[in-house]
Design a protein around this motif. Structure first.
Motif, mmCIF file in Angstrom:
data_model
loop_
_atom_site.group_PDB
_atom_site.id
_atom_site.type_symbol
_atom_site.label_atom_id
_atom_site.label_comp_id
_atom_site.label_asym_id
_atom_site.label_seq_id
_atom_site.Cartn_x
_atom_site.Cartn_y
_atom_site.Cartn_z
ATOM 1 N N LYS A 1 32.429 167.093 69.146
ATOM 2 C CA LYS A 1 31.347 167.397 69.674
ATOM 3 C C LYS A 1 30.442 166.379 70.203
ATOM 4 O O LYS A 1 29.777 166.630 71.210
ATOM 5 C CB LYS A 1 30.486 168.258 68.344
ATOM 6 C CG LYS A 1 30.810 169.528 67.939
ATOM 7 C CD LYS A 1 30.066 170.192 66.574
ATOM 8 C CE LYS A 1 30.648 171.422 66.055
ATOM 9 N NZ LYS A 1 30.061 171.646 64.852
ATOM 10 N N GLU A 2 30.518 165.237 69.649
ATOM 11 C CA GLU A 2 29.781 164.022 70.491
ATOM 12 C C GLU A 2 30.538 163.803 71.692
ATOM 13 O O GLU A 2 29.859 163.546 72.607
ATOM 14 C CB GLU A 2 29.951 162.933 69.410
ATOM 15 C CG GLU A 2 28.955 163.055 67.890
ATOM 16 C CD GLU A 2 27.509 163.015 68.318
ATOM 17 O OE1 GLU A 2 27.148 162.590 69.369
ATOM 18 O OE2 GLU A 2 26.912 163.300 67.328
ATOM 19 N N VAL A 3 31.599 163.835 71.576
ATOM 20 C CA VAL A 3 32.507 163.718 72.862
ATOM 21 C C VAL A 3 32.166 164.486 73.870
ATOM 22 O O VAL A 3 31.886 164.613 75.069
ATOM 23 C CB VAL A 3 34.008 163.673 72.480
ATOM 24 C CG1 VAL A 3 34.761 163.569 74.130
ATOM 25 C CG2 VAL A 3 34.227 162.142 71.986
ATOM 26 N N ALA A 4 31.998 166.132 73.540
ATOM 27 C CA ALA A 4 31.596 167.008 74.348
ATOM 28 C C ALA A 4 30.351 166.784 75.234
ATOM 29 O O ALA A 4 30.142 166.965 76.222
ATOM 30 C CB ALA A 4 31.713 168.515 73.800
ATOM 31 N N GLU A 5 29.287 166.414 74.229
ATOM 32 C CA GLU A 5 28.037 166.182 74.513
ATOM 33 C C GLU A 5 28.049 165.027 75.791
ATOM 34 O O GLU A 5 27.256 164.638 76.851
ATOM 35 C CB GLU A 5 26.995 165.798 73.796
ATOM 36 C CG GLU A 5 26.715 167.028 72.823
ATOM 37 C CD GLU A 5 25.985 167.019 71.547
ATOM 38 O OE1 GLU A 5 25.130 165.757 71.385
ATOM 39 O OE2 GLU A 5 25.635 167.680 70.565
ATOM 40 N N SER A 6 28.857 163.938 75.451
ATOM 41 C CA SER A 6 29.041 162.734 76.350
ATOM 42 C C SER A 6 29.437 163.122 77.585
ATOM 43 O O SER A 6 29.032 162.716 78.564
ATOM 44 C CB SER A 6 29.818 161.507 75.587
ATOM 45 O OG SER A 6 29.891 160.499 76.173
ATOM 46 N N LEU A 7 30.608 164.029 77.795
ATOM 47 C CA LEU A 7 30.906 164.326 78.985
ATOM 48 C C LEU A 7 29.764 164.966 79.622
ATOM 49 O O LEU A 7 30.008 164.798 81.088
ATOM 50 C CB LEU A 7 32.320 165.043 78.684
ATOM 51 C CG LEU A 7 33.213 164.683 78.100
ATOM 52 C CD1 LEU A 7 34.495 165.669 77.854
ATOM 53 C CD2 LEU A 7 34.082 163.885 79.078
ATOM 54 N N GLN A 8 28.886 165.907 79.339
ATOM 55 C CA GLN A 8 28.057 166.606 79.913
ATOM 56 C C GLN A 8 26.977 165.650 80.483
ATOM 57 O O GLN A 8 26.671 165.758 81.511
ATOM 58 C CB GLN A 8 27.648 167.655 78.903
ATOM 59 C CG GLN A 8 28.341 169.013 78.992
ATOM 60 C CD GLN A 8 27.706 169.639 77.679
ATOM 61 O OE1 GLN A 8 27.168 169.350 76.856
ATOM 62 N NE2 GLN A 8 27.681 170.947 78.119
ATOM 63 N N GLN A 9 26.674 164.463 79.418
ATOM 64 C CA GLN A 9 25.695 163.499 79.837
ATOM 65 C C GLN A 9 26.202 162.488 80.938
ATOM 66 O O GLN A 9 25.402 162.206 81.947
ATOM 67 C CB GLN A 9 25.651 162.510 78.774
ATOM 68 C CG GLN A 9 24.441 161.351 78.859
ATOM 69 C CD GLN A 9 24.324 160.485 77.668
ATOM 70 O OE1 GLN A 9 24.989 161.053 76.565
ATOM 71 N NE2 GLN A 9 23.800 159.335 77.752
ATOM 72 N N TYR A 10 27.482 162.334 81.062
ATOM 73 C CA TYR A 10 28.173 161.676 82.204
ATOM 74 C C TYR A 10 28.690 162.365 83.319
ATOM 75 O O TYR A 10 29.424 161.790 84.034
ATOM 76 C CB TYR A 10 29.111 160.439 81.574
ATOM 77 C CG TYR A 10 28.539 159.491 80.631
ATOM 78 C CD1 TYR A 10 28.073 158.335 81.295
ATOM 79 C CD2 TYR A 10 28.534 159.530 79.175
ATOM 80 C CE1 TYR A 10 27.510 157.243 80.543
ATOM 81 C CE2 TYR A 10 27.917 158.480 78.380
ATOM 82 C CZ TYR A 10 27.351 157.450 79.132
ATOM 83 O OH TYR A 10 26.667 156.301 78.485
ATOM 84 N N THR A 11 28.434 163.484 83.429
ATOM 85 C CA THR A 11 29.086 164.392 84.516
ATOM 86 C C THR A 11 28.776 163.717 85.709
ATOM 87 O O THR A 11 29.983 163.551 86.693
ATOM 88 C CB THR A 11 28.481 165.704 84.454
ATOM 89 O OG1 THR A 11 28.992 166.396 83.217
ATOM 90 C CG2 THR A 11 28.914 166.752 85.574
ATOM 91 N N ASP A 12 27.544 163.247 86.327
ATOM 92 C CA ASP A 12 27.463 162.776 87.391
ATOM 93 C C ASP A 12 28.371 161.556 87.604
ATOM 94 O O ASP A 12 28.872 161.411 88.898
ATOM 95 C CB ASP A 12 26.005 162.383 87.738
ATOM 96 C CG ASP A 12 24.984 163.768 87.806
ATOM 97 O OD1 ASP A 12 25.767 164.900 88.171
ATOM 98 O OD2 ASP A 12 23.775 163.533 87.427
ATOM 99 N N TYR A 13 28.384 160.590 86.557
ATOM 100 C CA TYR A 13 29.065 159.318 86.914
ATOM 101 C C TYR A 13 30.642 159.655 87.206
ATOM 102 O O TYR A 13 31.216 159.154 87.877
ATOM 103 C CB TYR A 13 29.073 158.895 85.570
ATOM 104 C CG TYR A 13 30.044 157.456 85.454
ATOM 105 C CD1 TYR A 13 30.152 156.417 86.356
ATOM 106 C CD2 TYR A 13 30.822 157.410 84.508
ATOM 107 C CE1 TYR A 13 30.778 155.348 86.325
ATOM 108 C CE2 TYR A 13 31.626 156.630 84.234
ATOM 109 C CZ TYR A 13 31.738 155.364 85.311
ATOM 110 O OH TYR A 13 32.576 154.271 85.109
ATOM 111 N N ILE A 14 31.281 160.643 86.284
ATOM 112 C CA ILE A 14 32.568 161.075 86.535
ATOM 113 C C ILE A 14 32.960 161.826 87.846
ATOM 114 O O ILE A 14 33.686 161.569 88.369
ATOM 115 C CB ILE A 14 32.898 162.302 85.327
ATOM 116 C CG1 ILE A 14 32.813 161.709 83.887
ATOM 117 C CG2 ILE A 14 34.291 162.848 85.438
ATOM 118 C CD1 ILE A 14 32.795 162.599 82.782
ATOM 119 N N LEU A 15 31.830 162.562 88.356
ATOM 120 C CA LEU A 15 32.199 163.063 89.736
ATOM 121 C C LEU A 15 32.046 162.071 90.644
ATOM 122 O O LEU A 15 32.809 162.060 91.745
ATOM 123 C CB LEU A 15 31.143 164.190 89.953
ATOM 124 C CG LEU A 15 31.050 165.327 89.033
ATOM 125 C CD1 LEU A 15 30.251 166.450 89.317
ATOM 126 C CD2 LEU A 15 32.561 166.212 89.278
#
Length: 413
Positions: free
Chosen positions: A31-45
């Protein structure tokens, strides 16, 4: 000690911790990783855009760029898959097989993690998240080696995953990433039997053949998909056109896309023009001489029957009956996904029983061979071999067994 060996040593130690972690701890980490992926979405894109730009500059074909591309929706789908995995039953330390011998020994066949799993994969960045989530929930550490074409994307995803793990009780070192495009590093990885328990290659034939040839670590082959659809004489033709279109056009660059269409000769006159009209402008059709007598298409060569195009190309052949279709598929197929479209129970049953493939369909698109579609939350790959795991590899395929034997002082005479 090389940098890779050092990383693998850390993975092995982390795997020992993770292997006995309880379900609650693993789910909280996910769950922590899922939230982190959402938090870093712009960076990932932003990082993914660099890979897309490089791919376009190198004239990568459109279908493969689509596999590489990330969007907010696709990242959200990754997050959803993590939550699906959270909701699935923990596969570790379970047993449906317990018995007691006449001498009083009680034997249990228990499921346990494999240990450290290495995955070598091409293009699709979502594999990074799927592989991590599945291995963590099944108690395994994972070493990731993506392709050079997705290096920026994978690096960003791994960063977000590790940031999420910092907020959990699970050590960050349960995930490792080879940030090096040099193939010699892969060769080293394939021989680290002391540290890695299993290698899973996920990609095209060249990659899988390279891994199988060079690995001393045990491997599970996945991926290559020369998938067929056979349209029987009793098929609903309107429905058949819809299914063929979906299986070929929806995402042609994936391993469960249809690459060869087999048509019963008695319905060719009616069906082939419908297929040509529906997809002929977008898909290059290559047919045998019999097909060419009904529609204008390029000539299919012998090598077309064995080709995984991963593109807007479809080979088409007329066959005498279901037996001829089965013979063709078992000769040219890659044991991935095969389908029959028919209203005949006899023919569907024969097809299901006699076609040698990991997944066999009746009246459905082959595009459903996928861990997410099967309810697994994701997949480590689609195994096309027959040992241990076959088809989409989810949580239950990422554990092995341990026999526990409990006695009261028994000795063997």
């Amino acid at each position: 000690m090389t940098a890779l060996v050092k990383q693998c040593n850390n993975l092995k130690r982390a795997a020992e911790v993770l292997g006995t972690a309880n379900t609650k701890s693993k789910n909280e980490a996910l769950k922590e990783v899922a939230e982190s992926l959402q938090q870093y979405t712009d960076y990932i894109l932003e990082e993914n855009a660099k890979d897309i730009e490089n791919a376009e500059r190198n004239n990568m074909k459109e279908s493969l760029i689509d596999r590489l591309r990330l969007t907010k929706d696709r990242i959200e789908a990754m997050v959803d898959s993590i939550y699906t995995i959270v909701d699935l039953k923990d596969p570790v330390w379970k047993s449906n097989d317990v018995w007691t011998l006449e001498n009083g020994l009680t034997i249990s066949k228990m499921t346990v993690p494999i240990g450290v799993i290495g995955i070598i994969y091409e293009s699709r960045p979502n594999v990074t998240v799927d592989a991590f989530a599945l291995t963590l929930k099944s108690g395994n550490a994972v070493l990731l080696r993506g392709s050079s074409t997705s290096l920026h994307s994978n690096r960003a995803l791994v960063y977000a995953i590790r940031e999420g793990l910092k907020n959990s009780s699970i050590p960050e070192d349960v995930i490792g990433f080879i940030d090096d495009a040099d193939r010699s590093v892969v060769k080293e990885m394939l021989t680290l039997n002391k540290y890695i328990d299993l290698i899973i290659p996920r990609g095209g034939k060249e990659l899988i053949d390279f891994v199988v040839k060079n690995a001393t670590v045990p491997t599970i082959e996945t991926g290559v998909g020369n998938c067929h659809i056979f349209v029987d004489e009793s098929a609903d033709l309107e429905r058949a056109v819809d299914i063929v279109e979906n299986a070929k056009v929806q995402r042609p660059g994936v391993c469960n896309a249809c690459e060869t269409l087999l048509v019963h000769k008695s319905i060719a006159k009616e069906l082939l023009p419908k297929i040509h009209e529906r997809i002929g402008k977008k898909v290059e059709l290559r047919g045998c001489k019999d097909v060419q007598s009904f529609i204008e298409v390029k000539t299919a060569l012998e090598e077309d029957w064995a080709e995984e195009y991963l593109d807007y190309v479809l080979a088409v052949k007329l066959v005498e009956d279901v037996d001829a279709a089965i013979t063709h598929i078992n000769r040219y197929g890659t044991k991935h996904s095969e389908a029959i479209l028919t209203e005949s129970f006899t023919n569907s049953n024969k097809f299901l029983r006699q076609v040698d493939a990991a997944t066999v369909y009746v009246n459905s698109s082959t595009r459903f061979t996928d861990g997410g579609e099967f309810g697994f939350g994701g997949e480590m790959g689609i195994s096309t071999q027959k040992i241990h795991a076959r088809g989409p590899m989810g949580l239950n395929e990422l554990v092995t067994v341990k026999y526990t034997v409990v006695g009261t002082g028994q000795i063997r005479k």
